[in-house]
Motif scaffolding. Structure first.
Motif, mmCIF file in Angstrom:
data_model
loop_
_atom_site.group_PDB
_atom_site.id
_atom_site.type_symbol
_atom_site.label_atom_id
_atom_site.label_comp_id
_atom_site.label_asym_id
_atom_site.label_seq_id
_atom_site.Cartn_x
_atom_site.Cartn_y
_atom_site.Cartn_z
ATOM 1 N N GLU A 221 0.830 -1.210 0.000
ATOM 2 C CA GLU A 221 0.000 0.000 0.000
ATOM 3 C C GLU A 221 0.862 1.257 0.000
ATOM 4 N N LEU A 222 2.042 1.176 0.616
ATOM 5 C CA LEU A 222 2.965 2.319 0.577
ATOM 6 C C LEU A 222 3.363 2.615 -0.863
ATOM 7 N N LEU A 223 3.781 1.588 -1.612
ATOM 8 C CA LEU A 223 4.140 1.804 -3.009
ATOM 9 C C LEU A 223 2.960 2.382 -3.780
ATOM 10 N N ALA A 224 1.772 1.842 -3.555
ATOM 11 C CA ALA A 224 0.585 2.349 -4.248
ATOM 12 C C ALA A 224 0.333 3.808 -3.911
ATOM 13 N N GLY A 225 0.555 4.180 -2.657
ATOM 14 C CA GLY A 225 0.351 5.566 -2.245
ATOM 15 C C GLY A 225 1.330 6.513 -2.901
ATOM 16 N N VAL A 226 2.598 6.114 -2.976
ATOM 17 C CA VAL A 226 3.600 6.962 -3.616
ATOM 18 C C VAL A 226 3.330 7.061 -5.112
ATOM 19 N N VAL A 227 2.933 5.952 -5.735
ATOM 20 C CA VAL A 227 2.589 5.968 -7.159
ATOM 21 C C VAL A 227 1.470 6.969 -7.427
ATOM 22 N N ALA A 228 0.427 6.936 -6.601
ATOM 23 C CA ALA A 228 -0.710 7.833 -6.805
ATOM 24 C C ALA A 228 -0.306 9.294 -6.644
ATOM 25 N N ARG A 229 0.462 9.590 -5.611
ATOM 26 C CA ARG A 229 0.859 10.983 -5.377
ATOM 27 C C ARG A 229 1.758 11.490 -6.492
ATOM 28 N N GLN A 230 2.694 10.665 -6.942
ATOM 29 C CA GLN A 230 3.599 11.104 -8.005
ATOM 30 C C GLN A 230 2.847 11.293 -9.317
ATOM 31 N N ALA A 231 1.918 10.386 -9.622
ATOM 32 C CA ALA A 231 1.146 10.507 -10.861
ATOM 33 C C ALA A 231 0.350 11.803 -10.874
ATOM 34 N N GLU A 232 -0.280 12.117 -9.772
ATOM 35 C CA GLU A 232 -1.072 13.348 -9.700
ATOM 36 C C GLU A 232 -0.179 14.580 -9.708
ATOM 37 N N LEU A 233 0.994 14.488 -9.081
ATOM 38 C CA LEU A 233 1.918 15.620 -9.074
ATOM 39 C C LEU A 233 2.393 15.952 -10.480
ATOM 40 N N ILE A 234 2.811 14.932 -11.225
ATOM 41 C CA ILE A 234 3.320 15.192 -12.573
ATOM 42 C C ILE A 234 2.223 15.765 -13.460
ATOM 43 N N ALA A 235 0.995 15.290 -13.287
ATOM 44 C CA ALA A 235 -0.120 15.865 -14.049
ATOM 45 C C ALA A 235 -0.243 17.356 -13.764
ATOM 46 N N ARG A 236 -0.100 17.728 -12.519
ATOM 47 C CA ARG A 236 -0.197 19.151 -12.158
ATOM 48 C C ARG A 236 0.948 19.943 -12.772
ATOM 49 N N TRP A 237 2.139 19.358 -12.824
ATOM 50 C CA TRP A 237 3.253 20.043 -13.484
ATOM 51 C C TRP A 237 2.903 20.375 -14.930
ATOM 52 N N SER A 252 13.314 12.752 -6.333
ATOM 53 C CA SER A 252 11.937 12.269 -6.380
ATOM 54 C C SER A 252 11.463 12.004 -4.957
ATOM 55 N N SER A 253 10.547 12.829 -4.473
ATOM 56 C CA SER A 253 10.143 12.810 -3.074
ATOM 57 C C SER A 253 9.098 11.733 -2.789
ATOM 58 N N GLN A 321 4.635 -5.000 -10.168
ATOM 59 C CA GLN A 321 4.214 -4.597 -11.507
ATOM 60 C C GLN A 321 2.731 -4.251 -11.546
ATOM 61 N N ASP A 322 1.943 -4.987 -10.788
ATOM 62 C CA ASP A 322 0.511 -4.709 -10.735
ATOM 63 C C ASP A 322 0.247 -3.323 -10.140
ATOM 64 N N ILE A 323 0.996 -2.991 -9.101
ATOM 65 C CA ILE A 323 0.828 -1.676 -8.467
ATOM 66 C C ILE A 323 1.306 -0.564 -9.403
ATOM 67 N N LEU A 324 2.464 -0.770 -10.025
ATOM 68 C CA LEU A 324 2.997 0.238 -10.940
ATOM 69 C C LEU A 324 2.087 0.436 -12.144
ATOM 70 N N GLY A 325 1.351 -0.614 -12.493
ATOM 71 C CA GLY A 325 0.459 -0.523 -13.637
ATOM 72 C C GLY A 325 -0.646 0.495 -13.472
ATOM 73 N N ALA A 326 -0.889 0.914 -12.231
ATOM 74 C CA ALA A 326 -1.946 1.900 -11.986
ATOM 75 C C ALA A 326 -1.505 3.320 -12.323
ATOM 76 N N PHE A 327 -0.185 3.530 -12.491
ATOM 77 C CA PHE A 327 0.319 4.893 -12.691
ATOM 78 C C PHE A 327 -0.330 5.569 -13.885
ATOM 79 N N SER A 328 -0.334 4.889 -15.018
ATOM 80 C CA SER A 328 -0.801 5.520 -16.254
ATOM 81 C C SER A 328 -2.242 5.985 -16.144
ATOM 82 N N GLU A 329 -3.088 5.164 -15.553
ATOM 83 C CA GLU A 329 -4.494 5.550 -15.442
ATOM 84 C C GLU A 329 -4.676 6.709 -14.468
ATOM 85 N N ILE A 330 -3.951 6.672 -13.342
ATOM 86 C CA ILE A 330 -4.069 7.760 -12.369
ATOM 87 C C ILE A 330 -3.592 9.069 -12.995
ATOM 88 N N PHE A 331 -2.440 8.999 -13.677
ATOM 89 C CA PHE A 331 -1.922 10.204 -14.327
ATOM 90 C C PHE A 331 -2.894 10.708 -15.388
#
Length: 490
Positions: A221-237, A252-253, A321-331
């Motif tokens: 869940e930690l990895l999933a949380g960081v993935v979600a925050r980073q995906a949303e951050l880059i979108a804002r950039w 990368s924070s 890989q399953d957790i990382l796979g969520a990045f694209s959709e979140i972004f």
């Protein structure tokens, strides 16, 4: 009275392998040039005392306040894709942590405060220009609503640093919800110190993701949380035209904040391949590459966490890989939703994504200013004569698109005034234009003149307001004012 910092330090209570204890190197003649008074109050500090000689001495690293436990944090990192097993804070020292008015734990760090065991033959100092740049851009990002480290103070040291030439030395007081990076995990993972990785992960969960403490699989869940925050951050950039410039894993924070403003820049003319950083010769960190690089960095984090997932390597990799796979959709979800707001769409209809993409392609072909095109488009919602089309080399390209856009917004019930207000709330009038930042730096470095700096910070604190008296700050650069290259602050 004495300057008081209500330190409650947790990172320095971790094992000694996580950091080196080192005090700032005293400086000759500290002078405070800027204090962020509202932020000081938010941190539970007395701004009046910080503006005294005693406060300046602390903020420039000449004296260490009571309760501080100064450390330089250890980390590794991939720099432009090449792994360096030991980096660490080479010119920054974490004084300690405070709990702010909202109950959030915040780091107080001095950048440019002298050498540490991680300096790698560097002097550990910072020049005035990079300090001012980080102050300006980090506070502008905060005003834009983008998660970021912040700047509490900038001080000159009364000494010079030697780069290509002698430059005034300075120290930035940086505030972050933490300075823990992907590279912090890499530091221990490369040493196969799984227990330290676990200890670090537990610390991060307690500090940044406390809702995960009782999760059945907290490290997943930690990895999933960081993935979600980073995906949303880059979108804002991307939605404000920001280019970080040096998205190494050590920059990368884990908290999801923008950190380490080196050769960063905001685009003027829209160009997905835009690069400003003088060291990014291959365009690795170009504007449109930022989502891909963020996922690459997160994959490196996942590699560090694999031993905490499962003793079975194949199972751990599949789960990561399953957790990382969520990045694209979140972004994509965050980015597309942001674009819809930028063009004033309140509802979703088939063809909207194509409409928006057609605008971006026309902007790129016509070298349209990214910020002004969207800002003026908001004005076009209420006034057909608004000059969004003036941003295009061939205005007919905008006219063709605008006709389709007007037909689309006519299908929604909102009034023109409501649409303009909504668009202006997400499309800034003012960004830290590169030529403006450079002019501010030159005035300070060459003439010891901080009035331009103060005025620019004042304007950028209200980026979504028109501010007619400062209208010129919204203008793009003239051809001879364009900044084509930006540089790291080392």
């Amino acid at each position: 009275m004495t300057v008081h910092f209500p330190f409650q330090n947790s990172y320095s209570a971790l094992p000694d392998s996580f950091f080196a204890r080192v005090a700032p190197t005293p400086v000759a003649a500290p002078r405070l040039i800027k204090l962020n008074r509202p932020l000081a109050v938010q941190l539970g500090l007395d701004p009046d005392l910080l503006e005294t000689a005693e406060g300046a001495a602390i903020l420039a690293g000449k004296t260490v306040p009571d309760g501080a436990d100064p450390i330089a944090m250890a980390y590794a990192g991939h720099q432009f894709g090449q792994f360096v097993p030991q980096l660490g804070d080479g010119r920054a020292i974490l004084l300690g942590e405070v709990i702010d008015k909202d109950g959030v734990r915040r780091d107080i760090q001095l950048k440019g405060s002298g050498p540490t065991p991680f300096s790698r033959r560097g002097d550990g100092r910072a020049a005035l220009g990079p300090v001012l740049r980080e102050y300006i851009v980090s506070e502008a990002m905060y005003a834009l609503g983008i998660p970021t480290t912040r700047s509490l103070a900038a001080a000159v040291t009364g000494e010079h640093v030697i780069r290509e030439t002698a430059l005034p030395g300075a120290v930035l007081t940086r505030i972050a919800s933490s300075h823990i990076r992907v590279g912090t995990f890499q530091f221990f993972a490369v040493r196969r110190d799984t227990e330290a990785v676990r200890r670090l992960a537990d610390h991060v969960i307690a500090r940044h993701y406390p809702e995960l403490r009782d999760a059945e699989r907290p490290y997943h869940e930690l990895l999933a949380g960081v993935v979600a925050r980073q995906a949303e951050l880059i979108a804002r950039w991307l939605l404000v035209g920001f280019i970080h410039g040096v998205m190494n894993t050590d920059n990368s924070s884990i908290s999801g904040e923008t950190i380490d403003y080196g050769p960063c820049a905001f685009m003027d003319a829209y160009n997905p391949a835009q690069v400003f950083s003088s060291i990014d010769e291959m365009g690795r960190y170009a504007y449109a590459n930022q989502p891909r690089i963020a996922l690459w960095n997160l994959t490196r984090l996942a590699e560090c966490l694999l031993p905490l997932f499962s003793d079975e390597q194949e199972k751990a990799v599949a789960e990561a890989q399953d957790i990382l796979g969520a990045f694209s959709e979140i972004f994509s979800t965050a980015y597309q939703a942001g674009l819809r707001k930028k063009v004033g769409l309140f509802t979703e209809r088939e063809g909207d994504d194509t409409l928006i993409q057609d605008l971006l392609e026309a902007m790129a072909k016509n070298q349209a200013d990214f910020t002004l095109t969207f800002r003026k488009l908001g004005d076009s919602a209420v006034d057909d004569s608004a000059d969004a089309r003036a941003q295009f080399m061939e205005p007919a390209a905008f006219d063709e698109w605008s006709g389709r856009w007007r037909a689309r917004i006519a299908l929604e019930p909102q009034s023109a005034a409501e649409r303009q207000a909504a668009m202006h709330a997400v499309n800034p009038a003012f960004i830290p234009r590169n030529h403006r930042v450079e002019a501010v730096i030159q005035a300070a470095v060459n003439d010891d003149d901080y009035a331009p700096f103060e005025e620019l910070v004042q304007v950028l604190a209200k980026p979504f307001e028109d501010q007619p008296e400062f209208a010129a700050y919204a203008d793009p650069p003239l051809p001879d004012q364009r900044v084509l290259r930006t540089f790291c602050g080392t």
